[in-house]
Scaffold this motif. Sequence first.
Motif, PDB file in Angstrom:
ATOM      1  N   THR A 164     -15.379  42.023  -5.908  1.00  0.00           N
ATOM      2  CA  THR A 164     -15.681  41.021  -4.886  1.00  0.00           C
ATOM      3  C   THR A 164     -15.946  41.739  -3.571  1.00  0.00           C
ATOM      4  OG1 THR A 164     -14.235  39.437  -5.998  1.00  0.00           O
ATOM      5  CG2 THR A 164     -14.880  38.940  -3.730  1.00  0.00           C
ATOM      6  N   LEU A 165     -17.206  41.828  -3.188  1.00  0.00           N
ATOM      7  CA  LEU A 165     -17.591  42.526  -1.972  1.00  0.00           C
ATOM      8  C   LEU A 165     -18.601  41.694  -1.197  1.00  0.00           C
ATOM      9  CD1 LEU A 165     -18.262  46.156  -3.346  1.00  0.00           C
ATOM     10  CD2 LEU A 165     -16.288  45.403  -2.020  1.00  0.00           C
ATOM     11  N   PRO A 166     -18.553  41.744   0.150  1.00  0.00           N
ATOM     12  CA  PRO A 166     -19.632  41.116   0.913  1.00  0.00           C
ATOM     13  C   PRO A 166     -20.956  41.809   0.614  1.00  0.00           C
ATOM     14  CG  PRO A 166     -18.223  42.436   2.337  1.00  0.00           C
ATOM     15  CD  PRO A 166     -17.553  42.391   1.002  1.00  0.00           C
TER      16      PRO A 166
ATOM     17  N   LEU B 191     -16.717  50.334  -6.650  1.00  0.00           N
ATOM     18  CA  LEU B 191     -15.274  50.127  -6.693  1.00  0.00           C
ATOM     19  C   LEU B 191     -14.579  50.717  -5.468  1.00  0.00           C
ATOM     20  CD1 LEU B 191     -14.435  50.767 -10.456  1.00  0.00           C
ATOM     21  CD2 LEU B 191     -14.290  48.597  -9.223  1.00  0.00           C
ATOM     22  N   ARG B 192     -15.230  51.666  -4.813  1.00  0.00           N
ATOM     23  CA  ARG B 192     -14.651  52.298  -3.627  1.00  0.00           C
ATOM     24  C   ARG B 192     -15.263  51.790  -2.329  1.00  0.00           C
ATOM     25  NH1 ARG B 192     -13.948  55.745  -7.685  1.00  0.00           N
ATOM     26  NH2 ARG B 192     -16.158  56.097  -7.994  1.00  0.00           N
ATOM     27  N   ALA B 193     -16.201  50.875  -2.428  1.00  0.00           N
ATOM     28  CA  ALA B 193     -16.914  50.394  -1.241  1.00  0.00           C
ATOM     29  C   ALA B 193     -16.227  49.169  -0.645  1.00  0.00           C
ATOM     30  CB  ALA B 193     -18.353  50.060  -1.609  1.00  0.00           C
ATOM     31  N   ASP B 194     -16.555  48.910   0.627  1.00  0.00           N
ATOM     32  CA  ASP B 194     -16.066  47.716   1.319  1.00  0.00           C
ATOM     33  C   ASP B 194     -17.141  46.639   1.415  1.00  0.00           C
ATOM     34  OD1 ASP B 194     -13.436  48.802   2.121  1.00  0.00           O
ATOM     35  OD2 ASP B 194     -14.653  50.188   3.313  1.00  0.00           O
ATOM     36  N   GLY B 195     -18.372  46.992   1.083  1.00  0.00           N
ATOM     37  CA  GLY B 195     -19.469  46.044   1.154  1.00  0.00           C
ATOM     38  C   GLY B 195     -20.720  46.667   0.573  1.00  0.00           C
ATOM     39  N   ILE B 196     -21.712  45.826   0.284  1.00  0.00           N
ATOM     40  CA  ILE B 196     -22.976  46.275  -0.295  1.00  0.00           C
ATOM     41  C   ILE B 196     -24.114  45.869   0.637  1.00  0.00           C
ATOM     42  CG2 ILE B 196     -24.440  46.267  -2.351  1.00  0.00           C
ATOM     43  CD1 ILE B 196     -22.073  44.988  -3.860  1.00  0.00           C
TER      44      ILE B 196
ATOM     45  N   ALA C 156     -25.142  43.342  11.788  1.00  0.00           N
ATOM     46  CA  ALA C 156     -24.170  43.923  12.721  1.00  0.00           C
ATOM     47  C   ALA C 156     -22.731  43.567  12.373  1.00  0.00           C
ATOM     48  CB  ALA C 156     -24.494  43.478  14.150  1.00  0.00           C
ATOM     49  N   GLY C 157     -22.498  42.324  11.911  1.00  0.00           N
ATOM     50  CA  GLY C 157     -21.132  41.911  11.608  1.00  0.00           C
ATOM     51  C   GLY C 157     -20.511  42.725  10.493  1.00  0.00           C
ATOM     52  N   LEU C 158     -21.249  42.914   9.426  1.00  0.00           N
ATOM     53  CA  LEU C 158     -20.755  43.700   8.295  1.00  0.00           C
ATOM     54  C   LEU C 158     -20.517  45.141   8.708  1.00  0.00           C
ATOM     55  CD1 LEU C 158     -20.151  43.901   5.232  1.00  0.00           C
ATOM     56  CD2 LEU C 158     -22.576  44.428   4.897  1.00  0.00           C
ATOM     57  N   LEU C 159     -21.454  45.700   9.456  1.00  0.00           N
ATOM     58  CA  LEU C 159     -21.344  47.109   9.819  1.00  0.00           C
ATOM     59  C   LEU C 159     -20.306  47.337  10.917  1.00  0.00           C
ATOM     60  CD1 LEU C 159     -25.106  48.135   9.721  1.00  0.00           C
ATOM     61  CD2 LEU C 159     -23.397  48.229   7.924  1.00  0.00           C
ATOM     62  N   ALA C 160     -20.052  46.327  11.731  1.00  0.00           N
ATOM     63  CA  ALA C 160     -19.030  46.479  12.763  1.00  0.00           C
ATOM     64  C   ALA C 160     -17.648  46.594  12.135  1.00  0.00           C
ATOM     65  CB  ALA C 160     -19.079  45.297  13.729  1.00  0.00           C
TER      66      ALA C 160
END
Length: 224
Positions: free
Chosen positions: A133-135, A20-25, A155-159
């Motif tokens: 809903t997370l990438p 719930l606090r994340a921006d992606g998995i 790289a895209g997600l982590l950038a």
Amino acid sequence: MILLTELHYHPPAALFAELLRADGILLEAHEHYRKQTYRNRCLIRTAQGVQQLTVPVLDGNRAEKVSVAEIEVDYRQNWIHRHWRTLQTAYGNSPYFEYYADYLHDIYVNKPALLFDLNQQFLRLLLKCFRITLPLQLTTEYHARYPAQPSADNAGLLAAHPSIADRRDWLTPKAAPKTPEPDTPAASALVRPYPQVFGPGFEPGLSVLDLLFSQGPAAGRYLQ
């Protein structure tokens, strides 16, 4: 923040508090399989107390030498029937079991050949149930520790979200988990007590299914 985690079989509710606090998995897809972990088991609460449900895998004696993404589920054993009957017995009278039961059952009866696929299908379903809903991406190579130089595929997600919270093996059914990183929260502090089907008292550390069947759409309120 990107949450890096292994895939679990019906993971503990604490993982969803972190999501719930994340921006992606970022799912670890290149580790060696590890036995006696939540990768192939979960904890639920029954009238007889906490019970462990375990998915059997093929060639278990050499499983820890095999990539987690290649571990096959052993359908020669009638474990689907046992797991489903146990879930029905434990949660059939809970407020929201019938609401979610068919979606879960459909995944079981499709019998994904690989444990990784089985767990990923359940995870994607549970994310929908919690309206998260997370990438979501898979690692393309193994790193013992993060942060590390990301591969081109990640790289895209982590950038966009350069901070990685490494939560691999943060949650474990073993009595003595590994020493957590300094910024790793205590799992027991992430889930507020909620009314469980069987009591008395609150039992922490259960599968997120326990919370979902009890609270349904309001389940997220109990995740700190």
